[in-house]
Scaffold this motif. Sequence first.
Motif, mmCIF file in Angstrom:
data_model
loop_
_atom_site.group_PDB
_atom_site.id
_atom_site.type_symbol
_atom_site.label_atom_id
_atom_site.label_comp_id
_atom_site.label_asym_id
_atom_site.label_seq_id
_atom_site.Cartn_x
_atom_site.Cartn_y
_atom_site.Cartn_z
ATOM 1 N N VAL A 50 50.412 49.214 36.143
ATOM 2 C CA VAL A 50 49.602 48.152 36.743
ATOM 3 C C VAL A 50 49.698 48.205 38.260
ATOM 4 O O VAL A 50 48.693 48.089 38.971
ATOM 5 C CB VAL A 50 50.047 46.770 36.217
ATOM 6 C CG1 VAL A 50 49.421 45.646 37.041
ATOM 7 C CG2 VAL A 50 49.660 46.608 34.759
ATOM 8 N N ASN A 69 47.792 51.263 39.660
ATOM 9 C CA ASN A 69 46.359 50.998 39.614
ATOM 10 C C ASN A 69 45.953 49.950 40.641
ATOM 11 O O ASN A 69 44.919 50.073 41.299
ATOM 12 C CB ASN A 69 45.975 50.541 38.208
ATOM 13 C CG ASN A 69 44.487 50.281 38.069
ATOM 14 O OD1 ASN A 69 44.040 49.138 38.077
ATOM 15 N ND2 ASN A 69 43.712 51.345 37.920
ATOM 16 N N MET A 70 46.804 48.952 40.812
ATOM 17 C CA MET A 70 46.534 47.903 41.791
ATOM 18 C C MET A 70 46.510 48.475 43.206
ATOM 19 O O MET A 70 45.625 48.153 44.014
ATOM 20 C CB MET A 70 47.603 46.815 41.674
ATOM 21 C CG MET A 70 47.356 45.571 42.504
ATOM 22 S SD MET A 70 48.726 44.393 42.310
ATOM 23 C CE MET A 70 48.603 44.006 40.563
ATOM 24 N N LYS A 120 38.718 43.151 37.606
ATOM 25 C CA LYS A 120 39.902 43.987 37.685
ATOM 26 C C LYS A 120 41.157 43.124 37.751
ATOM 27 O O LYS A 120 42.163 43.417 37.102
ATOM 28 C CB LYS A 120 39.818 44.882 38.925
ATOM 29 C CG LYS A 120 40.666 46.130 38.844
ATOM 30 C CD LYS A 120 40.178 47.052 37.751
ATOM 31 C CE LYS A 120 41.024 48.309 37.654
ATOM 32 N NZ LYS A 120 40.566 49.196 36.564
ATOM 33 N N TRP A 165 44.398 42.979 35.067
ATOM 34 C CA TRP A 165 45.827 43.045 35.379
ATOM 35 C C TRP A 165 46.567 41.834 34.825
ATOM 36 O O TRP A 165 47.679 41.959 34.304
ATOM 37 C CB TRP A 165 46.023 43.122 36.899
ATOM 38 C CG TRP A 165 45.426 44.338 37.531
ATOM 39 C CD1 TRP A 165 45.279 45.566 36.947
ATOM 40 C CD2 TRP A 165 44.888 44.454 38.850
ATOM 41 N NE1 TRP A 165 44.686 46.439 37.830
ATOM 42 C CE2 TRP A 165 44.436 45.795 39.009
ATOM 43 C CE3 TRP A 165 44.757 43.573 39.930
ATOM 44 C CZ2 TRP A 165 43.869 46.247 40.180
ATOM 45 C CZ3 TRP A 165 44.177 44.026 41.100
ATOM 46 C CH2 TRP A 165 43.737 45.346 41.223
ATOM 47 N N GLU A 183 47.107 42.151 31.151
ATOM 48 C CA GLU A 183 48.136 43.158 30.868
ATOM 49 C C GLU A 183 49.534 42.558 30.992
ATOM 50 O O GLU A 183 50.428 42.874 30.189
ATOM 51 C CB GLU A 183 47.976 44.343 31.824
ATOM 52 C CG GLU A 183 48.976 45.466 31.623
ATOM 53 C CD GLU A 183 48.786 46.220 30.326
ATOM 54 O OE1 GLU A 183 49.646 47.046 29.993
ATOM 55 O OE2 GLU A 183 47.779 45.967 29.628
ATOM 56 N N THR A 184 49.747 41.686 31.965
ATOM 57 C CA THR A 184 51.062 41.040 32.099
ATOM 58 C C THR A 184 51.338 40.132 30.908
ATOM 59 O O THR A 184 52.486 40.033 30.452
ATOM 60 C CB THR A 184 51.144 40.228 33.402
ATOM 61 O OG1 THR A 184 50.131 39.206 33.413
ATOM 62 C CG2 THR A 184 50.970 41.118 34.608
ATOM 63 N N THR A 243 49.309 39.009 40.357
ATOM 64 C CA THR A 243 47.954 39.203 39.858
ATOM 65 C C THR A 243 47.148 37.905 39.908
ATOM 66 O O THR A 243 45.936 37.926 40.162
ATOM 67 C CB THR A 243 47.978 39.741 38.420
ATOM 68 O OG1 THR A 243 48.681 38.817 37.572
ATOM 69 C CG2 THR A 243 48.655 41.092 38.363
#
Length: 290
Positions: free
Chosen positions: A102, A105-106, A118, A122, A125-126, A196
């Motif tokens: 992550v 990608n961030m 986007k 993220w 995903e967390t 995020t």
Amino acid sequence: MSFLIGNFLGVSLWTFAFALFVGLAGARMSWIRDEGVAIATTAIFILGSGFESQQPMLLERIGELTLGVVVGLAVNLLIIPPLRDQQASRYVDSINRRMGGVLVNMGEELSTSWDTDKADEWFRETNSMTEELDTAWQSVRFARESQRMNPRTRLRASSSSSGTRVTRAGADTSRVSYENILGRVDEGVSHLRNLTRTLRETSYVEGEWDSQFRRQWSDVVRDAGYAIADPDADVEPIGERLDRLSSGLAHEGLPRESWPLYGSLITSMRHIAVIVDDVASDRSAREANH
């Protein structure tokens, strides 16, 4: 319990209710609380599945149960219970890789621009990492339960106490506490979620980021991701780069309204940077014990 109730009180509606009451009362005992409901359900099943025909087989049933207990104890003595620790270790490595992915990608996205979708990705995903972390906690709790009164665990602990090793961060590797490791990983996921969330809210605000801040901060985020996913990665210390970034921005005289956002992003990454070092030390400790 089923034998006593069926033999002396018979099988009827009220004895079913009595067996259910006794079973649920037994489920209140702390040492069998996790499996306590099985008392009531098993009693109801035995009473309702032809108790009269099964009554003569009581001794055989007890013999079968005893055999199962003996086999279970033998397996627990022959196979070291901390094998569950290895499963927890795989969960920790998986979450670390996902956190790193992550952040990488961030960092790549933020070096140019990003959109709300986007940031939402993220954030989701967390949340998925938290669910995986819950599974890891269950695995560790199961491992701790299987270690109770197990002689091999005690022998292993006594033999390892004579060969204590120290990691690069000064941690004692003679015994790894996965409770502490999972606690630190959980903290890292929380900081990442906060980061995020900040980025997601920022995506709704109009205005351009300072180009120097965007470039330096995104580089730090990307390298932190590499360091978490692979503690052996050769990257410059994250904390020192954040200090230089803060000092540089202070000398530039940024607009006052920019500091709350930039300060929040730097602080979140500073917390995650601490987790980076802990991840490396934890992995070294786990590998030393394996």
